[in-house]
Every structure is written in structure tokens, then in C-alpha cells.
Design a protein around this motif. Structure first.
Motif, PDB file in Angstrom:
ATOM      1  N   GLN A  73      13.094   5.236   4.934  1.00 23.21           N
ATOM      2  CA  GLN A  73      13.601   3.921   4.582  1.00 23.21           C
ATOM      3  C   GLN A  73      12.450   2.926   4.541  1.00 23.21           C
ATOM      4  OE1 GLN A  73      16.377   3.196   3.434  1.00 23.21           O
ATOM      5  NE2 GLN A  73      18.139   3.924   4.604  1.00 23.21           N
ATOM      6  N   PRO A  74      12.327   2.136   3.480  1.00 26.62           N
ATOM      7  CA  PRO A  74      11.230   1.154   3.406  1.00 26.62           C
ATOM      8  C   PRO A  74      11.431   0.040   4.424  1.00 26.62           C
ATOM      9  CG  PRO A  74      12.758   0.854   1.588  1.00 26.62           C
ATOM     10  CD  PRO A  74      13.201   2.094   2.296  1.00 26.62           C
ATOM     11  N   ARG A  75      10.315  -0.583   4.829  1.00 22.72           N
ATOM     12  CA  ARG A  75      10.396  -1.670   5.796  1.00 22.72           C
ATOM     13  C   ARG A  75      10.984  -2.906   5.147  1.00 22.72           C
ATOM     14  NH1 ARG A  75       6.439  -5.560   5.457  1.00 22.72           N
ATOM     15  NH2 ARG A  75       6.680  -6.002   7.674  1.00 22.72           N
ATOM     16  N   ARG A  76      11.449  -3.798   5.981  1.00 21.75           N
ATOM     17  CA  ARG A  76      12.045  -5.037   5.492  1.00 21.75           C
ATOM     18  C   ARG A  76      10.965  -5.995   5.048  1.00 21.75           C
ATOM     19  NH1 ARG A  76      15.233  -9.529   9.164  1.00 21.75           N
ATOM     20  NH2 ARG A  76      15.682 -11.003   7.487  1.00 21.75           N
ATOM     21  N   GLY A  77      11.172  -6.620   3.893  1.00 24.54           N
ATOM     22  CA  GLY A  77      10.212  -7.583   3.380  1.00 24.54           C
ATOM     23  C   GLY A  77      10.217  -8.876   4.180  1.00 24.54           C
ATOM     24  N   ASP A  78       9.086  -9.593   4.127  1.00 23.87           N
ATOM     25  CA  ASP A  78       8.961 -10.826   4.903  1.00 23.87           C
ATOM     26  C   ASP A  78       9.953 -11.897   4.451  1.00 23.87           C
ATOM     27  OD1 ASP A  78       6.897  -9.750   6.401  1.00 23.87           O
ATOM     28  OD2 ASP A  78       5.349 -10.410   4.995  1.00 23.87           O
ATOM     29  N   GLN A  79      10.245 -11.931   3.181  1.00 19.16           N
ATOM     30  CA  GLN A  79      11.158 -12.934   2.645  1.00 19.16           C
ATOM     31  C   GLN A  79      12.531 -12.353   2.303  1.00 19.16           C
ATOM     32  OE1 GLN A  79      10.420 -16.080   2.613  1.00 19.16           O
ATOM     33  NE2 GLN A  79       8.302 -15.812   3.263  1.00 19.16           N
ATOM     34  N   GLU A  80      12.816 -11.137   2.744  1.00 21.63           N
ATOM     35  CA  GLU A  80      14.069 -10.479   2.400  1.00 21.63           C
ATOM     36  C   GLU A  80      15.179 -10.939   3.345  1.00 21.63           C
ATOM     37  OE1 GLU A  80      15.517  -5.979   1.190  1.00 21.63           O
ATOM     38  OE2 GLU A  80      13.986  -6.243   2.732  1.00 21.63           O
ATOM     39  N   SER A  81      16.293 -11.348   2.787  1.00 24.57           N
ATOM     40  CA  SER A  81      17.418 -11.808   3.595  1.00 24.57           C
ATOM     41  C   SER A  81      18.119 -10.610   4.232  1.00 24.57           C
ATOM     42  CB  SER A  81      18.405 -12.584   2.725  1.00 24.57           C
ATOM     43  OG  SER A  81      19.005 -11.721   1.764  1.00 24.57           O
ATOM     44  N   PRO A  82      18.859 -10.836   5.317  1.00 19.75           N
ATOM     45  CA  PRO A  82      19.603  -9.726   5.918  1.00 19.75           C
ATOM     46  C   PRO A  82      20.583  -9.077   4.950  1.00 19.75           C
ATOM     47  CG  PRO A  82      19.487 -11.568   7.460  1.00 19.75           C
ATOM     48  CD  PRO A  82      18.939 -12.062   6.155  1.00 19.75           C
ATOM     49  N   GLU A  83      21.204  -9.884   4.075  1.00 22.27           N
ATOM     50  CA  GLU A  83      22.167  -9.334   3.128  1.00 22.27           C
ATOM     51  C   GLU A  83      21.493  -8.378   2.145  1.00 22.27           C
ATOM     52  OE1 GLU A  83      23.621 -13.067   4.837  1.00 22.27           O
ATOM     53  OE2 GLU A  83      21.773 -12.505   3.805  1.00 22.27           O
ATOM     54  N   ASP A  84      20.333  -8.793   1.598  1.00 20.51           N
ATOM     55  CA  ASP A  84      19.606  -7.914   0.675  1.00 20.51           C
ATOM     56  C   ASP A  84      19.096  -6.659   1.386  1.00 20.51           C
ATOM     57  OD1 ASP A  84      20.059  -9.725  -1.326  1.00 20.51           O
ATOM     58  OD2 ASP A  84      18.113 -10.712  -1.130  1.00 20.51           O
ATOM     59  N   PHE A  85      18.685  -6.832   2.634  1.00 19.79           N
ATOM     60  CA  PHE A  85      18.209  -5.693   3.416  1.00 19.79           C
ATOM     61  C   PHE A  85      19.318  -4.671   3.612  1.00 19.79           C
ATOM     62  CE2 PHE A  85      17.835  -3.771   7.660  1.00 19.79           C
ATOM     63  CZ  PHE A  85      16.632  -3.110   7.528  1.00 19.79           C
ATOM     64  N   LEU A  86      20.539  -5.132   3.927  1.00 15.16           N
ATOM     65  CA  LEU A  86      21.662  -4.210   4.122  1.00 15.16           C
ATOM     66  C   LEU A  86      22.004  -3.470   2.836  1.00 15.16           C
ATOM     67  CD1 LEU A  86      23.979  -6.476   6.328  1.00 15.16           C
ATOM     68  CD2 LEU A  86      22.694  -4.476   7.079  1.00 15.16           C
ATOM     69  N   VAL A  87      22.058  -4.201   1.727  1.00 19.19           N
ATOM     70  CA  VAL A  87      22.417  -3.575   0.454  1.00 19.19           C
ATOM     71  C   VAL A  87      21.371  -2.544   0.046  1.00 19.19           C
ATOM     72  CG1 VAL A  87      22.728  -4.003  -2.013  1.00 19.19           C
ATOM     73  CG2 VAL A  87      23.792  -5.524  -0.342  1.00 19.19           C
ATOM     74  N   ARG A  88      20.095  -2.873   0.212  1.00 19.60           N
ATOM     75  CA  ARG A  88      19.027  -1.984  -0.241  1.00 19.60           C
ATOM     76  C   ARG A  88      18.983  -0.695   0.569  1.00 19.60           C
ATOM     77  NH1 ARG A  88      13.580  -1.718   1.099  1.00 19.60           N
ATOM     78  NH2 ARG A  88      13.783  -3.579   2.386  1.00 19.60           N
ATOM     79  N   ARG A  89      19.121  -0.791   1.866  1.00 15.98           N
ATOM     80  CA  ARG A  89      19.021   0.414   2.684  1.00 15.98           C
ATOM     81  C   ARG A  89      20.300   1.248   2.663  1.00 15.98           C
ATOM     82  NH1 ARG A  89      15.166   0.429   7.916  1.00 15.98           N
ATOM     83  NH2 ARG A  89      13.278  -0.347   6.913  1.00 15.98           N
ATOM     84  N   LEU A  90      21.444   0.598   2.614  1.00 10.30           N
ATOM     85  CA  LEU A  90      22.683   1.366   2.595  1.00 10.30           C
ATOM     86  C   LEU A  90      22.922   2.032   1.246  1.00 10.30           C
ATOM     87  CD1 LEU A  90      25.075  -0.989   4.611  1.00 10.30           C
ATOM     88  CD2 LEU A  90      24.021   1.147   5.374  1.00 10.30           C
TER      89      LEU A  90
END
Length: 239
Positions: A73-90
Motif C-alpha cells: 500500500q502506498p504511503r499517504r501524501g502530505d496534502q492527501e485528505s483522509p477521505e481520498d486516502f480511504l478511497v485510494r487504499r480501499l
């Protein structure tokens, strides 16, 4: 039994909108502390809850890939919102041949969940086995009615944990808007141990929100006015 976001069981699958919000707030409190819970986040996670996933299963999926897939799983971006992080990883946990947001397109959860009733029954049985509580006796009709009345009276006037959490999010967001400061990204060039200015700004916003809440508390103002004596300076007598 009333739950708060902190006490919501991670293995329980939410069954309605209120439970889904409790579970979402639990996940945000553990993974994204300081971020307000948005309706978009609740909607995103509710789709997974409806598919039979629980909070613990989502946490495992955010850090791992399905067994038949290689990579990480890629790391979370510095400017990535929690919502985008959830969608991208799930998104990695959808079936490859049917990559959409329908219920039947999701893979089986990496950690099995259970209903709230099952969780309460198992917890009660475990307490009985450990000798923490005595085995309950069968109540008569009058006893059952009395118990219902006690539960109704106990529930009256009890603060709603979801309402408190929403009010806290609103105060934090209002304080953040009042600061009007452009927060730079985390010190990505300096490594993982560098200080994060965004965290400091979130703490400042939280403090400002709490200060504003206390400042505008009518009960506190009334108590202060009653407690403070009348001030005055005696006139200086003329010679």
C-alpha cells in the motif's frame, strides 16, 4: 447499552446510520486524530459497513493488500485528505474483474466481524464465566416492566455522544477558519521525525474552540457576576 466513538467495538458490523457514524468516528480518532469527521467520510465507510466490514477489517485493509496480490500500500501524501486516502487504499480490495462500488464487488473482509447482539451475548457470557457477574434470573412480567421503565428514565436527558462529537467538530472547524493561516506541508525533506506544523495548528484550533465555548457559556458568566463584589473607589475627602 450506549456507546461512544471510543467504546464502539471494532469487531462489530454497524447496522444503521447512527452506528456507522460511531464506527467512522472511532476510526478517525485512531487514524486521523484532529481531523473533523465529514459526511463524505461517513458515506464512504458506510458502503463497506453495508458489505459486512467492521472497523478492525478496514484498519487491516488500509495497511495490507489481498493475499493474491503483490506489492504494498502506498504511503499517504502530505496534502492527501483522509477521505481520498480511504478511497485510494480501499480500492485495492475490489474484485479486479468488477472494479466498481457495488456490494458484490468487494472482497471478503480480512477480519471477520459480528453483529452487535452477538457481541453483547458473548461479552455477557464471558463475564459470567469469569465470575464478574452472576447468572441472570428470569424476571416476571412485573419485573420486566420495571426494568423497561428504569431504562427509559435513565435514557432521558443523557447527552448524545454523536451530537457532542458533531459540535466539537464544528467548533474546531470554526476556529480553523478564524485562524486563516496557510499551513505548509509537513517537513517531507527532513524525514519522518521532523515536527509537523499541521499538528500544531490543529492543537491551536482545538484550544481556541474550547476557549470560545467557555467564554460564551451563560452559566459561567452568571456565576462570575454573582461571585464578584461590586467594585468602587471611595472619594477622597476634601481638606
Amino acid at each position: 447499552m450506549a456507546f461512544t466513538p471510543q467504546t464502539w467495538p471494532g469487531r462489530v458490523i454497524p447496522a444503521d446510520r447512527e452506528q456507522a457514524e460511531l464506527a467512522t468516528r472511532k476510526l478517525f480518532g485512531e487514524l486521523f486524530p484532529g481531523h473533523p469527521v465529514t459526511s463524505q467520510a461517513i458515506t464512504i465507510l458506510s458502503r463497506w459497513f453495508d458489505a459486512g466490514w467492521c472497523v478492525d477489517a478496514i484498519k487491516v485493509a488500509l495497511d495490507n493488500l489481498p493475499e493474491d496480490r503483490e506489492g504494498f500500500q502506498p504511503r499517504r501524501g502530505d496534502q492527501e485528505s483522509p477521505e481520498d486516502f480511504l478511497v485510494r487504499r480501499l480500492r485495492k480490495w475490489f474484485r479486479e474483474e468488477d472494479d466498481d462500488f457495488e456490494r458484490n464487488a468487494r472482497l471478503a473482509p480480512p477480519r471477520a466481524g459480528q453483529s452487535l447482539d452477538m457481541h453483547l451475548r458473548l461479552k455477557r457470557q464471558q463475564q459470567i464465566n469469569d465470575g464478574l457477574v452472576s447468572r441472570p434470573r428470569r424476571l416476571t412480567e412485573a419485573g420486566q416492566q420495571a426494568r423497561r421503565q428504569v431504562r427509559e428514565r435513565a435514557g432521558e436527558g443523557r447527552p448524545d455522544p454523536i451530537a457532542r462529537a458533531r459540535a466539537r467538530d464544528a467548533r474546531v472547524q470554526q476556529a480553523m477558519d478564524a485562524l486563516a493561516v496557510d499551513v505548509p506541508p509537513a517537513h517531507a525533506e527532513e524525514g519522518q521525525n521532523a515536527p509537523d506544523d499541521r499538528r500544531d495548528s490543529q492543537l491551536v484550533a482545538t484550544y481556541a474552540a474550547r476557549t470560545a465555548t467557555v467564554k460564551h457559556d451563560r452559566r459561567r458568566s452568571a456565576a462570575s457576576s454573582r461571585a464578584s463584589p461590586r467594585s468602587g473607589v471611595a472619594p477622597t475627602p476634601r481638606r
